[in-house]
Design a protein around this motif. Structure first.
Motif, PDB file in Angstrom:
ATOM      1  N   ASN A  52      -0.643 120.736  13.947  1.00  0.00           N
ATOM      2  CA  ASN A  52      -0.507 121.865  13.073  1.00  0.00           C
ATOM      3  C   ASN A  52      -2.036 121.456  11.505  1.00  0.00           C
ATOM      4  OD1 ASN A  52       1.395 123.332  13.744  1.00  0.00           O
ATOM      5  ND2 ASN A  52       2.886 122.532  12.551  1.00  0.00           N
ATOM      6  N   SER A  53      -2.471 120.041  11.590  1.00  0.00           N
ATOM      7  CA  SER A  53      -3.796 120.426  10.965  1.00  0.00           C
ATOM      8  C   SER A  53      -5.142 119.770  11.607  1.00  0.00           C
ATOM      9  CB  SER A  53      -3.195 118.882  10.503  1.00  0.00           C
ATOM     10  OG  SER A  53      -3.071 117.725  10.674  1.00  0.00           O
ATOM     11  N   ASP A  54      -6.267 120.109  10.844  1.00  0.00           N
ATOM     12  CA  ASP A  54      -7.212 120.173  11.156  1.00  0.00           C
ATOM     13  C   ASP A  54      -8.305 119.190  11.047  1.00  0.00           C
ATOM     14  OD1 ASP A  54     -10.258 120.803  12.215  1.00  0.00           O
ATOM     15  OD2 ASP A  54      -9.949 122.955  12.354  1.00  0.00           O
ATOM     16  N   PRO A  55      -8.793 118.216  12.000  1.00  0.00           N
ATOM     17  CA  PRO A  55      -9.081 116.798  12.189  1.00  0.00           C
ATOM     18  C   PRO A  55     -10.865 116.939  11.469  1.00  0.00           C
ATOM     19  CG  PRO A  55      -8.975 117.284  14.277  1.00  0.00           C
ATOM     20  CD  PRO A  55      -8.321 118.585  13.506  1.00  0.00           C
ATOM     21  N   ILE A  56     -11.198 118.194  11.603  1.00  0.00           N
ATOM     22  CA  ILE A  56     -12.907 118.606  10.873  1.00  0.00           C
ATOM     23  C   ILE A  56     -13.030 119.195   9.597  1.00  0.00           C
ATOM     24  CG2 ILE A  56     -14.887 119.742  11.707  1.00  0.00           C
ATOM     25  CD1 ILE A  56     -14.190 118.317  13.760  1.00  0.00           C
ATOM     26  N   SER A  60      -4.606 124.905   4.477  1.00  0.00           N
ATOM     27  CA  SER A  60      -4.401 126.229   3.818  1.00  0.00           C
ATOM     28  C   SER A  60      -3.144 126.302   5.062  1.00  0.00           C
ATOM     29  CB  SER A  60      -5.039 126.810   4.731  1.00  0.00           C
ATOM     30  OG  SER A  60      -5.161 128.091   4.892  1.00  0.00           O
ATOM     31  N   ILE A  61      -3.140 125.486   5.798  1.00  0.00           N
ATOM     32  CA  ILE A  61      -1.637 125.629   7.103  1.00  0.00           C
ATOM     33  C   ILE A  61      -0.701 125.175   6.143  1.00  0.00           C
ATOM     34  CG2 ILE A  61      -1.092 124.188   8.530  1.00  0.00           C
ATOM     35  CD1 ILE A  61      -4.027 124.384  10.273  1.00  0.00           C
ATOM     36  N   GLU A 120       3.102 127.661   5.262  1.00  0.00           N
ATOM     37  CA  GLU A 120       3.853 126.156   5.667  1.00  0.00           C
ATOM     38  C   GLU A 120       4.867 126.611   4.476  1.00  0.00           C
ATOM     39  OE1 GLU A 120       3.756 122.731   7.678  1.00  0.00           O
ATOM     40  OE2 GLU A 120       3.201 124.049   9.685  1.00  0.00           O
ATOM     41  N   LYS A 121       4.322 126.077   2.773  1.00  0.00           N
ATOM     42  CA  LYS A 121       5.433 125.850   1.829  1.00  0.00           C
ATOM     43  C   LYS A 121       5.743 127.396   1.738  1.00  0.00           C
ATOM     44  CE  LYS A 121       4.952 124.179  -2.816  1.00  0.00           C
ATOM     45  NZ  LYS A 121       4.390 122.922  -3.441  1.00  0.00           N
TER      46      LYS A 121
END
Length: 255
Positions: free
Chosen positions: A235-239, A246-247, A251-252
């Protein structure tokens, strides 16, 4: 670096106060604001000539280790990792232990790079690895900060019931998966006397992972972390860190 560069010229200056050009001191500093660094050096030591060895590749660590093995080092060399128990640099590096500027370093840090009293590389940074907890979520759900793996397992169950993602790790970034492995294995085995001996035996081909109980225990511990959800990075973006942030915010909000 300024200290090393300066001490490298000890005894080479002019006693009559005149300035003469000397061969430039070469160094590679991929992580520094090089121009600002050179300006600071020249404020105190205007006679020192510095030349940066350019490198724009993706893997600085591999490059530095390659030029070290090929004896093609600049005058000032940096390495991202140096362990005197595994590397012998006595025939390629200047022993800095006799210079007064080493007194500026914490003794415990110097011991990490000391090779029977000699110092060929200096510690340049402090690293802190660990887990950062979301205090807001803990307070909102009435959860307490886990103090052990068993308590973390219990928190994972409560987080799942509440629909909260347990962890947003950095494991998806290049190299971080191996870093997690090293951190966990180092805590449980590699930092012990048996672990240090195993590293030497492994590098010489005398030992492997599957036949080493300490390493296999570490692998099992990593498996537990993965199953718990601590190493889940889908659920995260390494780039783009902005995407990951933002993700996490969505979720929060949805929660």
């Amino acid at each position: 670096m300024a200290c090393i560069a300066a001490t490298g010229l000890t005894g080479c200056g002019n006693t009559d106060g005149t300035s003469k050009k000397h061969e430039a001191i070469t160094f590679m500093a991929p992580y520094l604001d090089v121009d600002s660094f050179i300006e600071e050096v020249h404020k105190t030591y205007p006679e020192i000539e510095l030349e940066v060895v350019p490198y724009s590749g993706a893997n600085t660590t591999v490059y530095l280790n390659t030029i070290l093995e090929e004896n093609d080092l600049p005058d000032i060399c940096t390495l991202s990792l140096y362990d005197p128990e595994l590397q012998d640099l006595s025939d390629r590096m200047l022993d800095l232990s006799g210079y007064a500027f080493t007194d500026n370093y914490v003794e415990s840090r110097l011991k990490e790079v000391s090779d029977d009293g000699a110092i060929y590389m200096l510690p340049s940074a402090y690293n802190c690895f660990g887990i950062t907890y979301n205090k807001t979520l803990l307070e909102k759900h009435g959860w307490t900060l886990p103090q052990s793996f068993r308590e973390l397992e219990q928190l994972a169950k409560e987080a799942e019931k509440a629909g909260v993602q347990l962890c947003l790790p950095q494991i998806q970034y290049p190299g971080y998966g191996f870093q997690y492995l090293c951190n966990i294995a180092d805590t449980g085995f590699l930092s012990s006397l048996d672990g240090r001996q195993w590293r030497k035996d492994y590098l010489s081909g005398k030992a492997n992972v599957s036949d080493t109980e300490g390493m296999m225990d570490s692998m099992e511990y990593i498996r537990k972390w993965k199953e718990l959800g601590m190493l889940e990075g889908s659920n995260s973006d390494p780039i783009d860190d902005a995407v990951t942030d933002s993700i996490a915010r969505k979720e929060k909000t949805n929660e």
